[in-house]
Write a protein that holds these residues in place. Structure first.
Motif, PDB file in Angstrom:
ATOM      1  N   ARG A 148       7.334  -2.909   3.165  1.00 39.23           N
ATOM      2  CA  ARG A 148       6.339  -2.777   4.233  1.00 39.23           C
ATOM      3  C   ARG A 148       5.162  -3.734   4.050  1.00 39.23           C
ATOM      4  NH1 ARG A 148       5.919   2.206   6.992  1.00 39.23           N
ATOM      5  NH2 ARG A 148       3.680   2.251   6.606  1.00 39.23           N
ATOM      6  N   THR A 149       4.813  -3.998   2.793  1.00 37.99           N
ATOM      7  CA  THR A 149       3.610  -4.802   2.526  1.00 37.99           C
ATOM      8  C   THR A 149       3.900  -6.233   2.084  1.00 37.99           C
ATOM      9  OG1 THR A 149       3.545  -4.045   0.214  1.00 37.99           O
ATOM     10  CG2 THR A 149       2.321  -2.744   1.835  1.00 37.99           C
ATOM     11  N   GLY A 150       5.094  -6.471   1.559  1.00 37.75           N
ATOM     12  CA  GLY A 150       5.374  -7.743   0.888  1.00 37.75           C
ATOM     13  C   GLY A 150       5.156  -8.972   1.735  1.00 37.75           C
ATOM     14  N   ARG A 151       5.662  -8.968   2.953  1.00 37.90           N
ATOM     15  CA  ARG A 151       5.552 -10.161   3.798  1.00 37.90           C
ATOM     16  C   ARG A 151       4.099 -10.479   4.129  1.00 37.90           C
ATOM     17  NH1 ARG A 151      10.136  -7.495   5.103  1.00 37.90           N
ATOM     18  NH2 ARG A 151      12.075  -8.719   5.280  1.00 37.90           N
ATOM     19  N   TRP A 152       3.309  -9.441   4.345  1.00 38.77           N
ATOM     20  CA  TRP A 152       1.890  -9.654   4.648  1.00 38.77           C
ATOM     21  C   TRP A 152       1.154 -10.216   3.440  1.00 38.77           C
ATOM     22  CZ3 TRP A 152       0.802  -9.808   9.535  1.00 38.77           C
ATOM     23  CH2 TRP A 152       1.545  -9.044  10.428  1.00 38.77           C
ATOM     24  N   LEU A 153       1.552  -9.775   2.249  1.00 39.29           N
ATOM     25  CA  LEU A 153       0.916 -10.276   1.035  1.00 39.29           C
ATOM     26  C   LEU A 153       1.342 -11.712   0.739  1.00 39.29           C
ATOM     27  CD1 LEU A 153       1.192  -7.055  -1.144  1.00 39.29           C
ATOM     28  CD2 LEU A 153      -0.855  -7.989  -0.057  1.00 39.29           C
TER      29      LEU A 153
END
Length: 264
Positions: free
Chosen positions: A97-102
């Protein structure tokens, strides 16, 4: 035969999911290394001027001073730890859920350093706004922490990063304006600090790992206060700190009361 095709389809989807996770984790580790490299290059002025030299070329009333920017060391260490943990736990839903945004955040941060140190202020400001947006999206996709490891290696790194960039975006806008000959005056600086403080306080009511976020925001405001000789700007920075701190206390007290009620 139908079972064989179904089984093959399941395996194919699993392989595709693993490949996607592997690519995402690889990109995150690359982004973590890249932004550290960019930070070293930008801090030393190895490609263009140093970040400090450029920022001080256009001083404003809301530029953090002193050792404020040492927080980047904490941010980079936290981001690296986060990337390693995602590599170990690549299939966890919260990492997906967070990886691509990070990944996007790390790449944008490195891009900002390159642009800012070469005095491409308008483009740099657009990039830091994008960085803030990506970190906000990552923060909103965090799930409740599953133990201390999640808090230390996921929630706190993301929220400290977000808190610092939230204030840095406003300070960067002031620097950009100064570079174009429109440095904000006292009234605008006061309004910017108060509005940023209110926005951060409201965010603290919604975001997870609120202490990490608030600590980074208050750190930035505190160094703005230290760096100013204008009394009302100092007061505005202190009011912003108080607003964020009080909000955090209220939120923590609210959690404590709900927990007590649940056990009552």
């Amino acid at each position: 035969m139908a079972y064989a095709f179904h089984h093959a389809g399941v395996l194919c989807r699993a392989d595709n999911g693993l490949m996607t996770d592997t690519v995402r984790v690889g990109a995150l580790v690359f982004a973590a290394v890249l932004q550290v490299f960019a930070g070293v290059v930008g801090g030393a002025g190895l490609w263009g001027e140093s970040v400090g030299v450029v920022a001080n070329s256009y001083p404003t009333l809301i530029l953090p001073g002193g050792t404020a920017f040492s927080i980047w060391s904490l941010i980079y260490v936290g981001f690296a730890a986060l990337a390693v943990r995602q590599a170990v736990q690549r299939s966890r839903d919260v990492h997906r859920r967070t990886g691509r945004w990070l990944v996007a955040a790390g790449l944008l941060n490195a891009t900002w350093v390159l642009l800012f140190t070469n005095r491409q202020f308008l483009l740099a400001q657009l990039v830091i706004v994008g960085l803030l947006a990506c970190l906000t999206m990552a923060a909103l996709r965090l799930q409740p922490a599953n133990g201390c490891a999640d808090r230390l290696l996921l929630h706190i790194p993301v929220m400290v990063y977000l808190g610092w960039v939230a204030v840095a975006t406003v300070a960067g806008a002031a620097t950009t304006a100064a570079a174009f000959g429109a440095a904000p005056g006292t009234a605008v600086a006061i309004a910017a600090l108060l509005l940023t403080g209110i926005a951060a306080a409201l965010a603290a009511l919604r975001l997870p790992a609120v202490v990490g976020f608030a600590a980074a925001v208050c750190w930035a405001f505190a160094w703005i206060a230290v760096n100013t000789s204008t009394t009302w700007v100092l007061v505005a920075a202190l009011v912003a700190i108080a607003a964020v701190a009080v909000t955090v206390v209220i939120r923590i007290e609210g959690r404590s009361n709900r927990s007590t009620a649940a056990w009552g």
